[in-house]
Design an enzyme around this catalytic site. Structure first.
Site, PDB file in Angstrom:
ATOM      1  CB  CYS A  85     113.198 -21.798 -23.625  1.00  0.00           C
ATOM      2  SG  CYS A  85     113.247 -20.206 -24.468  1.00  0.00           S
ATOM      3  CG  HIS A 338     114.495 -22.323 -29.411  1.00  0.00           C
ATOM      4  ND1 HIS A 338     113.885 -23.247 -28.583  1.00  0.00           N
ATOM      5  CD2 HIS A 338     114.728 -21.216 -28.624  1.00  0.00           C
ATOM      6  CE1 HIS A 338     113.750 -22.738 -27.369  1.00  0.00           C
ATOM      7  NE2 HIS A 338     114.243 -21.512 -27.369  1.00  0.00           N
TER       8      HIS A 338
END
Length: 400
Positions: A85, A338
């Site tokens: 991420c 996200h």
């Protein structure tokens, strides 16, 4: 040895960010082009004039050809990076170091992810073969252990931790409602959050960040050239990346109430930027709220609250838009969304807007921090006890 840093050697002079959400009618290339062209256009530069490019994506493409093909680049270097991420932030880090080294005058960092077409509700990535000792847990299950461990160690009053997690979700959705690029643009009442079904342990539906499509990009140049491209550059003060030994799940000494990698990267970033008290020096912080409990623990690991007290700070509104230190003013991963490879650069985009005074109506800082000139972004990649952490600090003015 910690990084020596490149404080004020590089500046961000252009940024672009798509709307995050369900882009059923747009490809990863479409999103990537929108963000990259917006970043270059905002700096008055043609996309094919950039010297070098770094592309972040977890599972939406492979190799630098993804970007060079879409931009029709004339034989320029393009490197694809992937770091869970934190990939978007690592693309920025590489672009900044390349310019700071003198190898290139200009560099573009681009992050993109197209998750909604994958047919799954989580990260669309293959599991790496292991030795069978790694816990087989979903992300919500792994992070739910943090909530349980935090409550057992610090013993907040009955219901206080749950109330703090609900308030983080409420805050971030309220912020996202003001953001035209956010995936979820609706404020959610606390009663609705409280009544949501549980996903894993203490974590409910509104404790989890969304699965989104999107892209973001940043154009960086040498600091001495910044004002040739814009009258409001952001100067890079610190870039800190820390990857841990990933021993937490097998280490009896790891108690799941902190992310040591975050503490190391934050200390390195503060040292590079010359920050001694982030609560009083930062205008805002964009942090990796993949789950509400993650944001709460990050408040302590980043030095915004003392260990075991962040739940109290959350309930007091200290991290609201008008609080002591606003956190996730654009809605965060929770409401903005996200798309893995783009999230780190999306965080920087919010700092870009806030420090330049270009936020949407009603979304600007309203408290005592509005006059400050520094902002922080934080990315977490991996899970509790086995992750990497990135912290950047940018400022609207060069150091004296």
């Amino acid at each position: 040895m910690p990084s020596r840093g490149i404080r004020d050697k590089v500046a961000v002079v252009g940024m672009g960010c798509t709307r995050f959400g369900e882009h059923w009618n747009a490809s990863a290339d479409d999103l990537m082009l929108e963000a990259a062209l917006a970043a270059c256009t905002s700096a008055g530069m043609a996309a094919d004039a950039v010297d070098a490019h770094w592309l972040s994506t977890l599972a939406s493409g492979s190799s630098g050809l993804m970007l060079s093909r879409a931009l029709r680049l004339p034989y320029r270097p393009v490197t694809r990076v992937e770091n869970y991420c934190a990939g978007g932030s690592d693309a920025l880090r590489n672009a900044c170091y390349a310019v700071a080294s003198g190898a290139y005058d200009t560099a573009l960092a681009v992050g993109v992810e197209k998750l909604k077409d994958s047919g799954t509700s989580g990260l669309a990535a293959a599991e790496v073969p292991g030795d069978g000792t790694r816990p087989d847990l979903t992300a919500p299950a792994a992070f739910s252990l943090v909530a349980q461990a935090y409550g057992e160690r610090y013993r907040p009053p009955s219901g206080a931790l749950r109330e703090a997690l609900d308030r983080i979700a409420w805050k971030n959705h309220a912020n996202g409602a003001l953001n035209p690029r956010a995936h979820f643009r609706r404020a959610v009442p606390l009663d609705t959050i409280r009544a949501a079904p549980r996903v894993a342990g203490e974590l409910g539906l509104f404790d989890c960040s969304g699965v989104s499509d999107g892209a973001a990009a940043a154009l960086v140049v040498r600091a001495e050239d910044a004002y040739r491209y814009t009258d409001k550059p952001l100067f890079v003060k610190a870039l800190a990346l820390a990857a841990g030994p990933a021993a937490g799940p097998a280490d009896p000494g790891y108690d799941f109430t902190s992310f040591p990698e975050v503490r190391h990267s934050a200390a390195d970033a503060y040292r590079q930027a010359g920050i001694s008290d982030p609560r009083t020096e930062l205008a805002l912080a964009e942090v990796h709220d993949c789950f509400t409990i993650t944001e709460l623990v990050l408040m302590e690991d980043l030095g915004f609250a003392e260990p075991g007290t962040a739940w109290r700070s959350v309930l007091a509104g200290e991290f609201d838009r008008d609080g002591v230190l606003p956190v996730n003013t654009d809605g965060g991963l929770k409401a903005f969304g996200h798309p893995i490879g783009a999230s780190g650069l999306r965080m920087l985009f919010e700092c870009w807007l806030q420090l330049r005074g270009e936020t949407p109506e009603g979304a600007a800082l309203t408290g005592n921090t509005a006059h400050r000139k520094l902002a922080l972004t934080h990315n977490l990649g991996g899970g509790p006890g086995e992750c990497l952490s990135f912290v950047s600090i940018v400022g609207s003015e060069p150091s004296e």
